[in-house]
Design an enzyme around this catalytic site. Structure first.
Site, PDB file in Angstrom:
ATOM      1  N   CYS A 382      72.674   5.487  -9.102  1.00  0.00           N
ATOM      2  CA  CYS A 382      71.501   4.858  -9.695  1.00  0.00           C
ATOM      3  C   CYS A 382      70.796   6.963 -10.077  1.00  0.00           C
ATOM      4  O   CYS A 382      71.463   7.043 -10.495  1.00  0.00           O
ATOM      5  CB  CYS A 382      70.641   4.334  -9.574  1.00  0.00           C
ATOM      6  N   HIS A 519      73.850  -0.458  -9.573  1.00  0.00           N
ATOM      7  CA  HIS A 519      73.624  -0.588  -7.953  1.00  0.00           C
ATOM      8  C   HIS A 519      74.683  -1.494  -7.330  1.00  0.00           C
ATOM      9  O   HIS A 519      74.917  -2.617  -7.059  1.00  0.00           O
ATOM     10  CB  HIS A 519      72.581  -0.629  -7.451  1.00  0.00           C
ATOM     11  N   GLU A 521      75.916  -1.424  -4.855  1.00  0.00           N
ATOM     12  CA  GLU A 521      76.601  -1.885  -3.206  1.00  0.00           C
ATOM     13  C   GLU A 521      75.488  -3.350  -2.733  1.00  0.00           C
ATOM     14  O   GLU A 521      75.739  -4.063  -2.182  1.00  0.00           O
ATOM     15  CB  GLU A 521      75.258  -1.284  -2.564  1.00  0.00           C
TER      16      GLU A 521
HETATM   17  N1  GLN Z   1      63.956   6.808 -10.212  1.00  0.00           N
HETATM   18  C1  GLN Z   1      65.047   6.765 -11.247  1.00  0.00           C
HETATM   19  C2  GLN Z   1      64.666   5.461 -11.986  1.00  0.00           C
HETATM   20  O1  GLN Z   1      63.865   5.533 -11.623  1.00  0.00           O
HETATM   21  C3  GLN Z   1      66.423   6.013 -10.266  1.00  0.00           C
HETATM   22  C4  GLN Z   1      65.920   4.551 -10.085  1.00  0.00           C
HETATM   23  C5  GLN Z   1      66.692   4.153  -8.839  1.00  0.00           C
HETATM   24  O2  GLN Z   1      67.572   5.256  -7.833  1.00  0.00           O
HETATM   25  N2  GLN Z   1      66.623   3.206  -8.543  1.00  0.00           N
HETATM   26  O3  GLN Z   1      65.292   5.695 -13.067  1.00  0.00           O
END
Ligand code: GLN
Length: 547
Positions: A382, A519, A521
Site C-alpha cells: 500500500c 493489503h 497480509e
Molecule cells: N496513505 C496512503 C493512502 O491513503 C496509503 C494508505 C495505506 O498504506 N493503507 O493512499
C-alpha cells in the site's frame, strides 16, 4: 436457529480474549459446525478507521470493506472464515444507529433510553450476525473488562439474550487472569473470584472460566476457582502462556473445552478433524534456521500496528520450515542513504508496510532505494508501493522532488495523487477505497508466478489470472506517469480492470522487488500462507517458492 457464545474478560485487558474466542471457534468448526464471529468494542468511535495505530494497533480490513479491530484478524486466521460488517460493533456504531432512528422519528415520540433502545440495537446486531451468515454458532467477544462503565449496555444486552433464548442456546465464557506472585510463585485466584462477582452483578453467570496463567495450575487451584465461581471443575480451562498462539486451540481441546461447549448447547459431537491445524503447529514447533526481515515503518514502537504483516511473514516462514524474525525499524532513522545502508545491510529482506502522512517517508524512500540498488528482496504494501514508485521516479526517471500529493500538494511530479472519486470527500470516516477490488495479473510477472504456484484461497476469482485483494487507501498511482516509468524499466504487474488502476509494480533484473497497492497480509492464514509473502520470504532465503 443459531446458538450464541459470549466471551467476556475480567481483571485486566490484553488477556487474549480474542485468541480464546478464536480457539473455541476453530474447535467447533473442526466438529463440522458453521461458526461466525463478532467483536463488541465499548468505545464511541464508529469504527477504528479514524484512530491512530498508536491508540488502537492495526485496523483490520474485511473483504466487504469494513475497518475493524485487530482481533478480527485472529478470527480470520484461526477459523479461515471471512468476517463482515456485522463482525465489529462499537458503542459508537450502536449509538449512531439509535440517534439516527430518533431523528427520523422512528420512536414515535417515546423517550429514548439505554434500556430498551440501546440494548435492543445491540441485540439486533447479534441476531443480524446470525441471520446474515446462516451460522450454526455465533461467538461474540466483548471488548474491555467486566466492571468498565463503557461495557455495561453490552452486558445488559447479553443478559437479555439469555432470557429470550432457551437455556441451551447461549453459553458464557469468562476469561480471567490467575497471576503468580513474584517470589512465592503462588497462583492467586482472588482476582478471578472478584471479576466473576462483577459479572454476576450484571446478571450473568459464566458457564466456563478460562484462566490465563503463567504455568499449569495445580488441581486445588482449579477446584477453588470452580467452587467460588459456581462452575463444575471440568469447566475451568487453563490457558497457559505459550510462545506459539496457534497451539492454544489444541490445549483447550486436551482439556475437553469443545465437548463442554457442545454439551451445554445441546449440539451433537460430530467427527472431529483438526489434522491440518495440528500439522501446522507441529511445523511451527520444529522450525529450523532463521530469516531476518526489516520492517521499515512509522508506528514501530507498537508492533500491534503491524500484526497481520508480522503474522503473514511468519506463515510464509512455515512454508519453508524457517523462523522469520521481524525487526521494526523506525523509518526516520534511515533518512540518509548511509543510514539506510548501515541498518539494512544486516537483513535478508526489506518490507515497507502501509501508513498515512508524511512523517518517515524520506526514510522509507531510502529503504526502497537501498533494496533496489543492493538487490535485497523487497515487498511494498500500500503506502510501500507508493513510496517505491516515488523512489523510482526520483532516482531512475530523474523526476526530482517527485512525491505523493498526500505529503506535498505542490510537488512538480505528483506520481501518486488523489483518486478522482476522492476529491470532493470531506468526511474522513469510512471514505477510503476499502475492501475487495479485482486485479488482473500480467503475463511474465513474478506476481503471476507467485499466485499460480502457491495454494491459493478460495476467494480468488477466476484463478489464476484475476485476483481479489483488500484495499485501504485514498491515493493512487498517477496514470499520467505510467508510460514514462515503464520506459525506464518499471514493470506494471497488476491492473484493476474496471478502473485501469495500477495495483502491482515490479522491477525486472532484481531477485524480488514487488510492491502492491493492496493489503495481502489480511488474507494470509497459518495453514495457507499468502503467495506474495511466500515469494518474498523465499527470495530472502534464496529458495524458489514453487519448490
Ligand atoms: N496513505 C496512503 C493512502 O491513503 C496509503 C494508505 C495505506 O498504506 N493503507 O493512499
Amino acid at each position: 436457529m443459531a446458538k450464541f457464545i459470549f466471551v467476556t474478560g475480567g481483571v485486566v485487558s490484553g488477556l487474549g480474549k480474542g485468541i480464546t474466542a478464536s480457539s473455541i471457534a476453530l474447535l467447533l468448526k473442526a466438529h463440522g459446525y458453521k461458526v461466525f464471529m463478532q467483536k463488541f468494542d465499548p468505545y464511541i468511535n464508529v469504527d477504528p478507521g479514524t484512530m491512530s495505530p498508536y491508540q488502537h494497533g492495526e485496523v483490520f480490513v474485511t473483504a466487504d470493506g469494513s475497518e475493524t479491530d485487530l482481533d478480527l484478524g485472529h478470527y480470520e486466521r484461526f477459523t479461515g472464515e471471512e468476517m463482515n460488517y456485522t463482525s465489529n460493533i462499537t458503542l459508537g456504531k450502536v449509538l449512531k444507529a439509535v440517534i439516527d432512528k430518533e431523528r427520523r422519528g422512528d420512536y414515535l415520540g417515546g423517550t429514548v433510553q439505554i434500556v430498551p433502545h440501546v440494548t435492543d440495537e445491540i441485540k439486533h446486531k447479534i441476531y443480524e450476525a446470525a441471520s446474515s451468515t446462516g451460522a450454526d454458532i455465533v461467538i461474540t467477544e466483548i471488548g474491555g473488562t467486566v466492571g468498565d462503565i463503557e461495557s455495561e449496555a453490552f452486558l445488559e444486552a447479553l443478559r437479555q439474550v439469555k432470557l429470550e433464548r432457551a437455556a441451551e442456546d447461549t453459553l458464557f465464557v469468562h476469561t480471567t487472569l490467575v497471576p503468580a506472585l513474584y517470589g512465592s510463585d503462588e497462583l492467586k485466584t482472588k482476582p478471578t473470584q472478584h471479576s466473576v462477582i462483577d459479572l454476576r452483578g450484571a446478571g450473568i453467570q459464566p458457564d466456563i472460566i478460562v484462566c490465563r496463567t503463567p504455568v499449569l495450575p495445580p488441581h486445588e487451584v482449579m477446584a477453588k476457582i470452580a467452587m467460588f465461581c459456581s462452575v463444575p471443575a471440568t469447566n475451568v480451562i487453563a490457558s497457559i502462556d505459550v510462545k506459539n498462539v496457534y497451539e492454544i486451540p489444541l490445549l483447550y481441546h486436551q482439556q475437553g473445552a469443545d465437548d463442554i461447549v457442545l454439551a451445554k448447547l445441546h449440539l451433537p459431537t460430530r467427527s472431529f478433524d483438526i489434522g491440518a491445524w495440528q500439522r501446522m503447529v507441529d511445523t511451527v514447533n520444529a522450525l529450523q534456521g532463521e530469516v531476518h526481515i526489516a520492517l521499515v515503518g512509522k508506528y514501530t514502537h507498537l508492533p500491534d500496528a503491524y500484526i497481520s504483516v508480522t503474522e503473514a511473514l511468519h506463515h510464509a516462514g512455515y512454508h519453508f520450515g524457517k523462523r522469520v524474525c521481524v525487526d521494526y525499524i523506525d523509518a526516520e532513522e534511515l533518512e540518509s542513504a548511509e543510514g539506510a545502508a548501515s541498518v539494512l545491510s544486516n537483513y535478508d529482506g526489506i518490507i515497507v508496510p502501509g501508513g498515512f502522512g508524511q512523517r518517515g517517508t524520506e526514510g522509507m524512500i531510502a529503504a526502497c532505494r537501498y533494496a533496489r540498488e543492493k538487490h535485497k528482496p523487497f515487498l511494498g504494501l500500500c503506502l510501500g508501493m507508493q513510496i517505491a514508485v516515488i523512489e523510482f521516479a526520483r532516482n531512475i526517471c530523474g523526476l526530482t522532488n517527485a512525491s505523493s500529493t498526500e505529503f506535498n500538494s505542490d510537488t512538480p511530479h505528483p506520481v501518486i495523487c488523489l483518486m478522482e472519486e476522492q476529491k470532493g470527500i470531506r468526511n474522513m470516516g469510512g471514505t477510503l477505497r476499502l475492501g475487495n477490488c479485482p486485479c488482473d495479473l500480467q503475463p511474465g510477472t513474478l506476481a503471476l508466478k507467485a499466485y499460480s504456484s502457491i495454494h491459493s484461497q478460495s476467494s480468488i476469482a477466476n484463478y489464476p489470472l484475476s485476483i481479489q485483494e483488500r484495499h485501504r487507501h485514498r491515493y493512487e498511482f498517477n496514470n499520467a506517469y505510467r508510460t514514462l516509468l515503464e520506459q525506464h524499466g518499471l514493470r506494471i504487474a497488476g491492473i484493476n480492470p474496471d478502473l485501469n488502476l495500477v495495483e502491482i509494480i515490479e522491477l525486472p533484473d532484481h531477485p524480488h522487488y514487488v510492491a502492491v497497492q493492496f493489503h495481502p497480509e489480511f488474507r494470509s492464514r497459518p495453514t495457507h500462507p499468502h503467495p506474495l509473502f511466500v515469494s518474498f520470504v523465499g527470495a530472502a532465503i534464496n529458495q524458489d517458492f514453487g519448490s
